[in-house]
Write an enzyme that holds these catalytic residues in place. Sequence first.
Site, PDB file in Angstrom:
ATOM      1  N   CYS A 127       0.858  -1.191   0.000  1.00 52.48           N
ATOM      2  CA  CYS A 127       0.000   0.000   0.000  1.00 52.48           C
ATOM      3  C   CYS A 127       0.891   1.237   0.000  1.00 52.48           C
ATOM      4  CB  CYS A 127      -0.865  -0.015   1.248  1.00 52.48           C
ATOM      5  SG  CYS A 127      -1.822   1.485   1.428  1.00 52.48           S
ATOM      6  N   CYS A 134      -3.545  15.332   2.966  1.00 52.73           N
ATOM      7  CA  CYS A 134      -4.561  15.294   1.899  1.00 52.73           C
ATOM      8  C   CYS A 134      -5.311  16.617   1.913  1.00 52.73           C
ATOM      9  CB  CYS A 134      -5.534  14.139   2.163  1.00 52.73           C
ATOM     10  SG  CYS A 134      -6.685  13.829   0.808  1.00 52.73           S
ATOM     11  N   CYS A 138     -12.470  13.808   4.315  1.00 47.71           N
ATOM     12  CA  CYS A 138     -13.496  12.789   4.563  1.00 47.71           C
ATOM     13  C   CYS A 138     -13.596  12.576   6.075  1.00 47.71           C
ATOM     14  CB  CYS A 138     -13.132  11.493   3.849  1.00 47.71           C
ATOM     15  SG  CYS A 138     -12.852  11.766   2.080  1.00 47.71           S
ATOM     16  N   CYS A 141     -11.767   9.590   7.968  1.00 49.30           N
ATOM     17  CA  CYS A 141     -10.382   9.292   7.588  1.00 49.30           C
ATOM     18  C   CYS A 141      -9.418  10.155   8.375  1.00 49.30           C
ATOM     19  CB  CYS A 141     -10.201   9.538   6.097  1.00 49.30           C
ATOM     20  SG  CYS A 141      -8.488   9.376   5.562  1.00 49.30           S
ATOM     21  N   CYS A 372       2.632   0.561  18.889  1.00 45.49           N
ATOM     22  CA  CYS A 372       3.082   1.917  18.657  1.00 45.49           C
ATOM     23  C   CYS A 372       2.177   2.914  19.352  1.00 45.49           C
ATOM     24  CB  CYS A 372       3.129   2.191  17.168  1.00 45.49           C
ATOM     25  SG  CYS A 372       4.550   3.135  16.756  1.00 45.49           S
TER      26      CYS A 372
HETATM   27  N1  SAH Z   1      -7.544   9.120  -1.078  1.00 48.16           N
HETATM   28  C1  SAH Z   1      -7.827   7.906  -1.711  1.00 48.16           C
HETATM   29  C2  SAH Z   1      -6.905   6.773  -1.321  1.00 48.16           C
HETATM   30  C3  SAH Z   1      -6.490   6.642   0.104  1.00 48.16           C
HETATM   31  S1  SAH Z   1      -7.669   6.155   1.311  1.00 48.16           S
HETATM   32  C4  SAH Z   1      -9.257   7.520  -1.466  1.00 48.16           C
HETATM   33  O1  SAH Z   1      -9.910   8.142  -0.650  1.00 48.16           O
HETATM   34  O2  SAH Z   1      -9.719   6.596  -2.132  1.00 48.16           O
HETATM   35  C5  SAH Z   1      -7.918   4.410   1.057  1.00 48.16           C
HETATM   36  C6  SAH Z   1      -9.286   3.917   1.545  1.00 48.16           C
HETATM   37  O3  SAH Z   1      -9.367   3.907   2.991  1.00 48.16           O
HETATM   38  C7  SAH Z   1     -10.425   4.779   1.105  1.00 48.16           C
HETATM   39  O4  SAH Z   1     -11.485   3.999   0.639  1.00 48.16           O
HETATM   40  C8  SAH Z   1     -10.793   5.464   2.398  1.00 48.16           C
HETATM   41  O5  SAH Z   1     -12.081   5.958   2.302  1.00 48.16           O
HETATM   42  C9  SAH Z   1     -10.615   4.392   3.419  1.00 48.16           C
HETATM   43  N2  SAH Z   1     -10.528   4.842   4.831  1.00 48.16           N
HETATM   44  C10 SAH Z   1     -10.022   5.985   5.280  1.00 48.16           C
HETATM   45  N3  SAH Z   1     -10.123   6.070   6.630  1.00 48.16           N
HETATM   46  C11 SAH Z   1     -10.697   4.919   7.052  1.00 48.16           C
HETATM   47  C12 SAH Z   1     -11.053   4.406   8.344  1.00 48.16           C
HETATM   48  N4  SAH Z   1     -10.844   5.102   9.445  1.00 48.16           N
HETATM   49  N5  SAH Z   1     -11.608   3.176   8.417  1.00 48.16           N
HETATM   50  C13 SAH Z   1     -11.800   2.470   7.291  1.00 48.16           C
HETATM   51  N6  SAH Z   1     -11.498   2.905   6.053  1.00 48.16           N
HETATM   52  C14 SAH Z   1     -10.951   4.133   5.913  1.00 48.16           C
HETATM   53 FE1  SF4 Z   2      -8.038  12.029   1.544  1.00 48.89          FE
HETATM   54 FE2  SF4 Z   2      -8.670  10.223   3.392  1.00 48.89          FE
HETATM   55 FE3  SF4 Z   2     -10.592  11.251   1.873  1.00 48.89          FE
HETATM   56 FE4  SF4 Z   2      -8.796   9.535   0.787  1.00 48.89          FE
HETATM   57  S1  SF4 Z   2     -10.307   9.068   2.375  1.00 48.89           S
HETATM   58  S2  SF4 Z   2      -9.504  11.485  -0.087  1.00 48.89           S
HETATM   59  S3  SF4 Z   2      -6.959  10.122   1.964  1.00 48.89           S
HETATM   60  S4  SF4 Z   2      -9.332  12.402   3.335  1.00 48.89           S
END
Ligand code: SAH
Ligand code: SF4
Length: 401
Positions: A127, A134, A138, A141, A372
Amino acid sequence: MNPASRPVATPAAGEKASLIGLSREEMVDALRSHGVAERQLKMRVSQIWHWLYVRGVSDFADMLNISRELRELLSERFSIARPEIAEEQISNDGTRKWLIRFPSRGAGRPVEIETVYIPEEGRGTLCISSQVGCTLTCTFCHTGTQKLVRNLTAEEILAQLLIARDRLGDFPDRDTPVGMIAPAEGRKVSNIVMMGMGEPLYNFENVKKALLIASDGDGLSLSKRRITLSTSGVVPEIARAGNEIGVMLAISLHAVRDELRDELVPINRKYPLAELLAACRAYPGVSNARRITFEYVMLKGVNDSLADARDLVRLLKGIPAKINLIPFNPWPGSVHECSDWEQIEAFSDFVNHAGYASPIRTPRGRDISAACGQLKSESERMRKTDRLAMEAAMIAGHGAD
Ligand code: SAH
Ligand code: SF4
């Protein structure tokens, strides 16, 4: 500023330029500008390409079929050194995580990103991050709470793969670490997912360059069917990703109504569901053999009802799709909760009966995250590592076997 046009880091004065991450044409130009004879250029670039990407060397001195004078010239002018591994962690289940430190570029400070390796039966998935932080926010995230620091360069994106292959002994004639958990046969890193930190389609040019090099048949040679790019839905770049990069597509869907998706995945306000799904239907190369993955994080009481499952199936009608259900991974300060397991299973069953594969991603590497997490004084680091288990859960099972 439009994040897509954000400047990319370039070497500061005094820093040597890197050969890693350059296209063949750029490498020809770089050698030419340092006096390599015109008639040798093509051959030299082929040799260097082979050493860098097939043999995995990180020192010009190891490029044995290149004359000593040229090796010396190259090492004076260019760098092919690996960035620093600030931390390596290995989970009981074989998940590995590297915290990689990249030097400051220009005026900026050194930055750190994470790369995660998940071994599974018959495949090993890496990965990779595309940005530090970013621009998007979201709600579920953790990366979304961190401002964008900068885009990673093509070199830095590739360095994550090269470091993983170094550490796993995944280049010819390298020893594999004792007791390593990895696929029994074939390559240790067989699949790549662009699912680390950042939105890859907001760093399009560098991601494109890196993935074209990763899939180059005379070099790293990963099949494009084993590379998955995940986007939150940067609609104007989706067709370009298909046409110009040609890798597998994953969409972070997470909601089936605009009203809710506007909130969870705010880029939806700019590119709503109808536009996103139209871009998926038109994705170059999409077929039953090359399905689009839809990621769906399971948030308790928010998007996990059977009515949501029904609407999901309706929404995806006609799109060759697979749905990855991701149990939400909480982080300190997150507002959501993970759905109950029975609810996730009921949701999955519904989607499954409608004819879609809908695997539930079980978390991996939880122990190293927890270990960690004990570093309470290092709050920034702790927050970063909290993301590991969730990343590991999401990564598993992407791309062709
Ligand atoms: N920015 C891109 C790629 C990185 S995130 C995107 O959003 O697709 C990779 C995946 O992890 C995305 O589907 C994101 O929505 C998900 N993700 C982020 N935070 C998460 C969390 N706390 N629990 C589960 N999935 C999560
Ligand atoms: Fe950015 Fe996280 Fe949304 Fe992916 S899921 S676009 S990394 S804020």
